[in-house]
Design an enzyme around this catalytic site. Structure first.
Site, short mmCIF file in Angstrom:
data_model
loop_
_atom_site.label_atom_id
_atom_site.label_comp_id
_atom_site.label_asym_id
_atom_site.label_seq_id
_atom_site.Cartn_x
_atom_site.Cartn_y
_atom_site.Cartn_z
N HIS A 17 21.57 3.74 -30.08
CA HIS A 17 23.17 4.38 -30.49
C HIS A 17 22.79 4.88 -31.80
O HIS A 17 22.56 6.23 -31.41
CB HIS A 17 24.11 3.05 -30.86
CG HIS A 17 25.35 3.63 -31.98
ND1 HIS A 17 26.58 3.99 -30.76
CD2 HIS A 17 25.78 4.40 -32.75
CE1 HIS A 17 27.56 4.03 -31.77
NE2 HIS A 17 27.38 4.41 -32.75
N GLU A 18 22.27 4.62 -32.39
CA GLU A 18 21.86 5.26 -33.68
C GLU A 18 20.65 6.79 -33.61
O GLU A 18 21.54 7.85 -33.87
CB GLU A 18 20.70 4.32 -34.62
CG GLU A 18 22.12 3.19 -35.53
CD GLU A 18 23.54 3.40 -35.81
OE1 GLU A 18 23.65 4.81 -36.36
OE2 GLU A 18 24.10 2.37 -35.76
N HIS A 39 22.38 9.82 -32.06
CA HIS A 39 22.82 9.82 -33.20
C HIS A 39 21.89 11.74 -33.89
O HIS A 39 23.10 12.81 -34.28
CB HIS A 39 23.87 9.61 -34.46
CG HIS A 39 24.37 8.62 -34.10
ND1 HIS A 39 26.33 9.45 -33.87
CD2 HIS A 39 25.22 7.38 -34.34
CE1 HIS A 39 27.24 8.78 -33.78
NE2 HIS A 39 27.22 7.06 -33.68
N TYR A 54 31.82 15.01 -37.51
CA TYR A 54 32.85 13.33 -37.24
C TYR A 54 34.00 13.45 -37.59
O TYR A 54 34.07 12.79 -38.91
CB TYR A 54 31.30 12.82 -37.73
CG TYR A 54 30.92 11.44 -37.43
CD1 TYR A 54 30.53 11.15 -36.53
CD2 TYR A 54 31.19 10.29 -38.78
CE1 TYR A 54 30.25 9.58 -35.90
CE2 TYR A 54 31.17 9.39 -37.80
CZ TYR A 54 30.77 8.60 -37.01
OH TYR A 54 30.57 7.16 -36.66
N GLU A 77 30.63 9.25 -31.24
CA GLU A 77 30.55 7.47 -31.10
C GLU A 77 30.22 7.61 -29.73
O GLU A 77 28.90 6.62 -29.20
CB GLU A 77 31.63 7.07 -31.76
CG GLU A 77 31.43 7.13 -33.17
CD GLU A 77 30.22 6.68 -33.20
OE1 GLU A 77 29.82 5.04 -32.74
OE2 GLU A 77 29.46 6.62 -34.59
N ASP A 103 38.51 5.84 -40.56
CA ASP A 103 37.23 5.76 -40.28
C ASP A 103 37.15 7.01 -39.47
O ASP A 103 36.37 7.56 -38.27
CB ASP A 103 37.71 4.70 -39.11
CG ASP A 103 36.35 4.90 -37.87
OD1 ASP A 103 35.14 5.31 -38.00
OD2 ASP A 103 36.54 4.12 -36.99
N HIS A 112 35.77 5.78 -33.97
CA HIS A 112 35.08 4.25 -33.49
C HIS A 112 36.02 3.84 -32.69
O HIS A 112 35.74 2.39 -32.36
CB HIS A 112 34.40 2.92 -34.99
CG HIS A 112 33.08 3.85 -35.11
ND1 HIS A 112 32.70 4.20 -36.58
CD2 HIS A 112 31.94 3.59 -35.13
CE1 HIS A 112 31.92 4.20 -36.77
NE2 HIS A 112 31.41 3.86 -35.92
ZN LIG Z 1 27.59 5.63 -34.24
#
Ligand SMILES: [Zn+2]
Length: 477
Positions: free
Chosen positions: A169-170, A173, A184, A193, A266, A271
């Site tokens: 996931h990271e 990005h 974002y 996301e 957020d 998310h």
């Molecule tokens: Zn993320």
């Protein structure tokens, strides 16, 4: 976009008020740290689009493998910390360092071997990670240059390297930052996301050799420990069901546009609303079956890294691009194209193409119920024009979709239903590229769904130009 925390703020906020003082302190520290980082890193990298329009790298040029560098912050917050393992070095006895090293390798392999991409930037960017960040730190994040993993508080969250899909996931990005550059915030942020959840899950599924049917489609299931073991941060299969407990509350993710959450928190719920595109990908993958990193992953990857996507891409535009990609790669009537179209319809992003929206509910009783053909709104007529060209002649044809050969009619329904043309028209108008002298311009008008576009030919993908030309030429069947 240069920073993502894997534990969403809404969960950290909740934990910050936990009765357990240690848990509350860990969560508060993660929140404070996130705020400090955000203030320090507001700017984001411009997408360099290195992959767009470039010939694909032959695999042989990326045979060399990843270049990994793992560092240890020794429970402080200075980055990157001290180096503990470089590429090819033997494993240490630190589990977190080993998991980070292996997870970075698994992620690199997915991009290299399936998508022919050499690392996050397509140019072999070294993969750096720091483990043991902070004290009982309840998070993992991508800071724009490297990955950072906390050890967790040991009560709710364990060490953050334990979850391969979180590592994937990271790093995703990083791929997004170097390609589509999705903002974002709001819908593009939720897409950002979702891309990370999709490709993070694909890293895990491919490494474990799981089919779409075998996969758990959970994100971060390995992070939650103790009483919460078995729950996860997100569920792509059933958004809104990943967790439900007194400590974290209940998973707020929607699975359908009807439940889209409008919020200022957020970054506009990035998310939270990512549940909608996540569910669409899950539906495509499980409908097609087999390995999700094959057709479903390739379609998503092609759109993420292709020339059609822009940084402010919303759900509808993204959905239309995936439909276009599936049609151009696999064909308008292919199972892939049908699965993609149906998935976006099922989550409410695209109008349903199988059932006409104007089809009255037979239970209503107050509206006439003309039996419309299976998937054509009654009376759908499309007018196509081709103007310009050296001669400057305009060719025009208006045709009821019912009169067209079945495959062509179906292609039109897909194109009109996905609002692909409006998206292309918008991009063409925003494009700095000048009109090409003597080139054609295609117009399409239709009353339902409302369509009225004029698109210079250089902005049209081949399959659409073929559709328009074929329709202009064709005699009614
Ligand atoms: Zn993320």
């Amino acid at each position: 976009m240069s920073r993502c925390t894997i534990v969403p703020p809404h969960i950290l906020e909740r934990l910050a008020h936990a009765a357990d003082a240690d848990i509350a302190a860990s969560a508060r520290e993660a929140l404070l740290d996130a705020d400090r980082r955000l203030i320090g890193r507001r700017g984001h990298l411009a997408p360099d689009r290195v992959s767009a329009g470039r010939p694909r790298l032959p695999l042989s040029t990326i045979d060399g493998g990843p270049e990994r560098l793992i560092s240890d912050a020794h429970n402080a917050t200075a980055l990157p910390g001290t180096k503990v393992r470089g590429e090819g070095d033997p494993a240490t006895d630190d589990v977190a360092a080993t998991e980070a090293y292996d997870g970075l390798g698994d992620t690199w392999q997915l991009y290299a071997e399936v998508f022919e991409r050499n690392s996050l930037d397509g140019r072999g960017l070294p993969l750096r990670a720091t483990v043991h960040y902070g004290q009982d730190y309840d998070n993992a994040f991508w800071d724009g240059t490297q990955m950072v993993f906390g050890d967790g508080d040991g009560k709710v969250f364990g060490r953050f390297t334990a979850s391969l899909d979180v590592i994937g996931h990271e790093l995703a990005h990083g791929v997004t930052e170097h390609t589509a550059g999705l903002m974002y915030q709001g819908q593009p942020g939720a897409l950002n996301e979702s891309m990370s959840d999709v490709f993070g899950s694909l890293v895990k599924q491919r490494t474990l050799g799981q089919s779409a049917a075998d996969a758990d489609w959970l994100i971060g299931a390995e992070l939650l420990i103790g009483e919460l073991a078995g729950q996860a941060l997100r569920s792509m299969k059933a958004p809104g069901t990943a967790y439900d407990n007194p400590l974290l509350g209940r998973d707020p993710q929607p699975a359908h546009m009807d439940d889209y959450v409008d919020t200022d928190e957020d970054h506009g719920g990035v998310h939270i609303n990512s549940g909608i595109p996540n569910k669409a990908f899950y539906l495509v993958a499980t409908t097609l079956g087999g390995s999700a990193w094959e057709a479903p992953g390739r379609i998503w990857y092609a759109v993420l890294t292709g020339p059609g996507i822009s940084a402010d891409c919303d759900f509808v535009t993204f959905a239309g691009l995936t439909v276009d990609e599936a049609i151009s790669t696999y064909g308008a009537d292919s199972p892939e194209a049908v699965a993609v179209r149906d998935a976006w319809a099922e989550v409410g992003v695209l109008g349903a193409t199988q059932e006409p929206e104007s089809d009255p509910d037979p239970r209503d009783g107050d509206a006439p119920t003309p039996p419309a053909p299976a998937d054509v709104p009654a009376g759908t007529v499309v007018e196509v024009t081709r103007s310009g060209g050296l001669i400057g002649q305009t060719v025009r044809r208006a045709v009821a979709l019912d009169e067209l050969p079945r495959a062509r009619a179906q292609e039109w329904r897909s194109v009109l239903g996905s609002r692909t043309l409006q998206a292309i028209d918008g991009r063409a108008q925003a494009s700095a590229e000048r009109t090409r002298p003597d080139s054609f311009c295609y117009g399409v008008t239709c009353s339902a769904p409302p369509t009225d576009v004029q698109i210079p030919e250089q902005h049209l993908p081949d399959h659409l130009r073929q559709l328009f030309d074929g329709t202009l030429r064709e005699d009614p069947a």
